[in-house]
Enzyme design. Structure first.
Site, PDB file in Angstrom:
ATOM      1  N   HIS A  75     -11.220 -14.002   3.090  1.00 24.31           N
ATOM      2  CA  HIS A  75     -12.417 -13.169   2.919  1.00 24.31           C
ATOM      3  C   HIS A  75     -13.586 -14.031   2.449  1.00 24.31           C
ATOM      4  O   HIS A  75     -14.728 -13.809   2.839  1.00 24.31           O
ATOM      5  CB  HIS A  75     -12.161 -12.057   1.885  1.00 24.31           C
ATOM      6  CG  HIS A  75     -11.101 -11.085   2.301  1.00 24.31           C
ATOM      7  ND1 HIS A  75     -10.647 -10.083   1.468  1.00 24.31           N
ATOM      8  CD2 HIS A  75     -10.409 -10.952   3.458  1.00 24.31           C
ATOM      9  CE1 HIS A  75      -9.725  -9.373   2.099  1.00 24.31           C
ATOM     10  NE2 HIS A  75      -9.556  -9.893   3.298  1.00 24.31           N
TER      11      HIS A  75
ATOM     12  N   GLU B 119      -9.227 -13.294  -2.023  1.00 21.24           N
ATOM     13  CA  GLU B 119      -8.529 -13.711  -0.802  1.00 21.24           C
ATOM     14  C   GLU B 119      -9.383 -14.758  -0.092  1.00 21.24           C
ATOM     15  O   GLU B 119     -10.479 -14.443   0.386  1.00 21.24           O
ATOM     16  CB  GLU B 119      -8.296 -12.484   0.098  1.00 21.24           C
ATOM     17  CG  GLU B 119      -7.618 -12.858   1.392  1.00 21.24           C
ATOM     18  CD  GLU B 119      -7.093 -11.653   2.169  1.00 21.24           C
ATOM     19  OE1 GLU B 119      -6.618 -10.685   1.542  1.00 21.24           O
ATOM     20  OE2 GLU B 119      -7.164 -11.700   3.400  1.00 21.24           O
TER      21      GLU B 119
ATOM     22  N   ASP C 260      -4.897 -13.480  -3.161  1.00 24.39           N
ATOM     23  CA  ASP C 260      -4.202 -13.205  -1.899  1.00 24.39           C
ATOM     24  C   ASP C 260      -4.222 -14.502  -1.112  1.00 24.39           C
ATOM     25  O   ASP C 260      -5.143 -14.764  -0.328  1.00 24.39           O
ATOM     26  CB  ASP C 260      -4.895 -12.073  -1.118  1.00 24.39           C
ATOM     27  CG  ASP C 260      -4.312 -10.719  -1.447  1.00 24.39           C
ATOM     28  OD1 ASP C 260      -3.462 -10.632  -2.357  1.00 24.39           O
ATOM     29  OD2 ASP C 260      -4.695  -9.729  -0.783  1.00 24.39           O
TER      30      ASP C 260
ATOM     31  N   GLU D  44     -10.855  -6.366  -4.673  1.00 24.04           N
ATOM     32  CA  GLU D  44     -10.713  -7.491  -3.730  1.00 24.04           C
ATOM     33  C   GLU D  44     -11.953  -7.564  -2.844  1.00 24.04           C
ATOM     34  O   GLU D  44     -12.157  -6.706  -1.977  1.00 24.04           O
ATOM     35  CB  GLU D  44      -9.450  -7.275  -2.893  1.00 24.04           C
ATOM     36  CG  GLU D  44      -9.187  -8.402  -1.910  1.00 24.04           C
ATOM     37  CD  GLU D  44      -7.857  -8.227  -1.173  1.00 24.04           C
ATOM     38  OE1 GLU D  44      -6.881  -7.737  -1.777  1.00 24.04           O
ATOM     39  OE2 GLU D  44      -7.814  -8.590   0.013  1.00 24.04           O
TER      40      GLU D  44
ATOM     41  N   HIS E 225       0.879  -1.174   0.000  1.00 24.27           N
ATOM     42  CA  HIS E 225       0.000   0.000   0.000  1.00 24.27           C
ATOM     43  C   HIS E 225       0.917   1.225   0.000  1.00 24.27           C
ATOM     44  O   HIS E 225       1.997   1.187   0.622  1.00 24.27           O
ATOM     45  CB  HIS E 225      -0.835   0.102   1.273  1.00 24.27           C
ATOM     46  CG  HIS E 225      -1.773  -1.035   1.542  1.00 24.27           C
ATOM     47  ND1 HIS E 225      -1.379  -2.194   2.129  1.00 24.27           N
ATOM     48  CD2 HIS E 225      -3.106  -1.155   1.328  1.00 24.27           C
ATOM     49  CE1 HIS E 225      -2.425  -2.999   2.267  1.00 24.27           C
ATOM     50  NE2 HIS E 225      -3.488  -2.393   1.787  1.00 24.27           N
TER      51      HIS E 225
ATOM     52  N   ASP F  33      -5.720 -13.927   8.601  1.00 23.90           N
ATOM     53  CA  ASP F  33      -4.597 -13.769   7.656  1.00 23.90           C
ATOM     54  C   ASP F  33      -3.438 -14.718   7.952  1.00 23.90           C
ATOM     55  O   ASP F  33      -2.282 -14.296   8.074  1.00 23.90           O
ATOM     56  CB  ASP F  33      -4.069 -12.320   7.679  1.00 23.90           C
ATOM     57  CG  ASP F  33      -4.987 -11.358   6.943  1.00 23.90           C
ATOM     58  OD1 ASP F  33      -5.693 -11.792   6.022  1.00 23.90           O
ATOM     59  OD2 ASP F  33      -5.001 -10.163   7.297  1.00 23.90           O
TER      60      ASP F  33
ATOM     61  N   ASP G  34     -10.785 -12.398  10.245  1.00 33.91           N
ATOM     62  CA  ASP G  34      -9.756 -12.316   9.215  1.00 33.91           C
ATOM     63  C   ASP G  34      -8.383 -12.492   9.865  1.00 33.91           C
ATOM     64  O   ASP G  34      -7.702 -11.514  10.145  1.00 33.91           O
ATOM     65  CB  ASP G  34      -9.880 -10.946   8.538  1.00 33.91           C
ATOM     66  CG  ASP G  34      -9.115 -10.870   7.238  1.00 33.91           C
ATOM     67  OD1 ASP G  34      -8.744 -11.921   6.701  1.00 33.91           O
ATOM     68  OD2 ASP G  34      -8.878  -9.745   6.763  1.00 33.91           O
TER      69      ASP G  34
END
Ligand code: XUL
Ligand code: CO
Length: 461
Positions: A296, A293, A321, A257, A126, A334, A332
């Site tokens: 998600h 992702e 992702d 996304e 980002h 990750d 989430d």
């Protein structure tokens, strides 16, 4: 993004000397060299690849070409391990926790050493991960320019390329009510200015894609929200971005996304089919694809591979992702993907559509806050890369064997002739189908054989 970033004091009490990393050729990950491929390694050796062999050919392409791995900057180089209940746990010896440009440059150089030693050809970021916000937009842009120059130089030196860039339109307080869906046009304009700069940077660094994740594009309450107006504004935002992309000659693919919630209660880009419907409603389906992702997808109540399958079925799968959630937690998390069956599901889709390029498998993953050793950064990525290498090999065996796809094909054989062929071509009517049903009577009950398919899959995994 935490307000509890480690201070210089607590970091230096651990023996850190940041300036030592400012010299040319400073080494950030001492004691770790380029990760080798060692297929005969034992179970305790986790700093070697046991399955990922970049140059090994699988179905006419190398593993590297099929998998197109990418490291994300935000978790791996900005993650602190802070959670809503606890302070940072991850202390990196080069990171003084400050927002200074010197710190940003150290992180970036540590990043490129990491990508190179890991043997990954792509990275993602980002805008605000790599360069600090200044006092105003002009200063923020100058900070970004300075860091992007260094990133360009490091890309050149290492050969590591930019899979995608994105703009952080969700962390700063100005975006608390959304960016392009903010009720305040001033915020919309600010977000647009940020994306304009983000696209300039993406062009400069040769990004192969550009991602939009609408973190706060959604709502917490219907009471204060005009959903139609917000969605119209979001579509306008994308149209403006497409126009600017064309104007500057940026060739990267735009990707949305999807995610159903977190941080908003309801996010507009709920899941793959919602995004595809949005794009078609607003005539944007030729300009934008999807970055899926799996964590998600599972948050949206679907199975791990669901949105990958759905978007690929409509030629809308651009990139992945590749992470995983924890079904027993349900948010989430990750995590690094370590499940060979899930990786197989994903790679089956990737093989079927002939690859992911110009997309890839980006590790939008973070080490657990308890995984505090520097080498855990490597071990986590290596484990996930090996998982996907195994998934690729299993998927290739399933593909080459053809038994499973033959079974699926046979299941639909009634559409190849007679009334089925007419339905397939749309060349029939309710009257004709009624006549067919009246003359043919009750359809035979044909087993769906789910367990048979699951047993077949287990044969290959
Ligand atoms: C958030 C998420 C983002 C996007 C990029 O859940 O996945 O990091 O990938 O903004
Ligand atoms: Co993501």
């Amino acid at each position: 993004m935490s307000s509890f970033a480690p201070t210089s004091d607590n970091a230096s009490s651990m023996g850190a000397s940041y300036e030592a990393f400012d010299v040319k050729d400073a080494e950030f990950f001492k004691g770790i060299s380029k990760i080798p491929y060692k297929p005969d390694a034992g179970p305790t050796e986790s700093l070697v690849f046991k399955h990922y062999n970049a140059s090994e050919v699988v179905m006419e392409k190398t593993m590297e070409e099929w998998l197109r791995f990418s490291v994300c900057f935000w978790h791996t180089f900005r993650g602190t391990g802070a959670d809503p209940f606890g302070f940072p746990t991850l202390v990196r010896p080069w990171d003084d926790g400050s927002n200074s440009m010197a710190n940003a440059k150290r992180r970036l150089r540590a990043g490129f050493e990491f990508f190179t030693k890991l043997g990954v050809k792509y990275w993602t970021f980002h805008d605000r991960d790599i360069a600090p916000e200044g006092r105003d937009l002009a200063e923020t842009n100058r900070n970004l320019d300075e860091i992007v120059d260094l990133a360009g130089q490091l890309q050149q030196e290492t050969g590591v390329k930019l899979l995608w860039a994105t703009c952080n339109l969700f962390a700063h307080p100005r975006y608390m009510n959304g960016a392009s869906t903010n009720p305040d046009a001033h915020v919309f304009a600010y977000a647009a200015a940020q994306v304009k700069k983000g696209l300039d940077v993406a062009l400069k660094l040769g990004a192969e894609n550009f991602v939009f994740w609408g973190g706060r594009e959604g709502f917490h309450s219907m009471l204060n929200t005009n959903v139609r107006s917000e969605l119209d504004h979001m579509a306008t935002f994308f149209r403006l971005a497409v126009a600017y992309k064309k104007k500057i000659g940026f060739k990267g693919v735009f990707l949305i996304e999807p995610k159903p919630k977190e941080p908003t209660k309801h996010q507009y880009d709920y899941d793959a089919m919602t995004v595809i419907a949005f794009l078609r409603t607003y005539g944007l389906e030729k300009e934008i694809k999807l970055n899926i992702e799996p964590n998600h997808t599972t948050l949206a109540g679907h199975s791990y591979e669901h949105d990958i399958v759905m978007s690929s079925a409509y030629n809308m799968l651009g990139s992945i992702d590749s992470n995983t959630g924890s079904p027993d937690l349900g948010w989430d998390t990750d995590q690094f993907p370590m499940d060979v069956k899930n990786a197989t599901f994903v790679m089956q889709v990737v093989l079927r559509q002939g690859g992911l390029q110009p997309g890839g498998l980006n590790f939008d993953c973070k080490v657990r806050r308890e995984s505090t050793a520097l080498k855990d950064m490597f071990i986590s990525h290596i484990g996930a890369m090996d998982t996907f290498a195994r998934g690729l090999k299993v998927a290739a065996n399933i593909f080459k064997d053809g038994a499973m796809s033959k079974h699926v094909e046979d299941r639909y054989q009634s559409y190849r002739s007679g009334i089925g062929a007419k339905i397939e071509s749309g060349d029939t009517s309710l009257e004709e189908l009624e006549a067919f049903a009246l003359s043919q009577g009750e359809p035979e009950r044909i087993s769906g054989q789910q367990e048979h398919y699951e047993t077949m899959l287990n044969f290959y995994v």
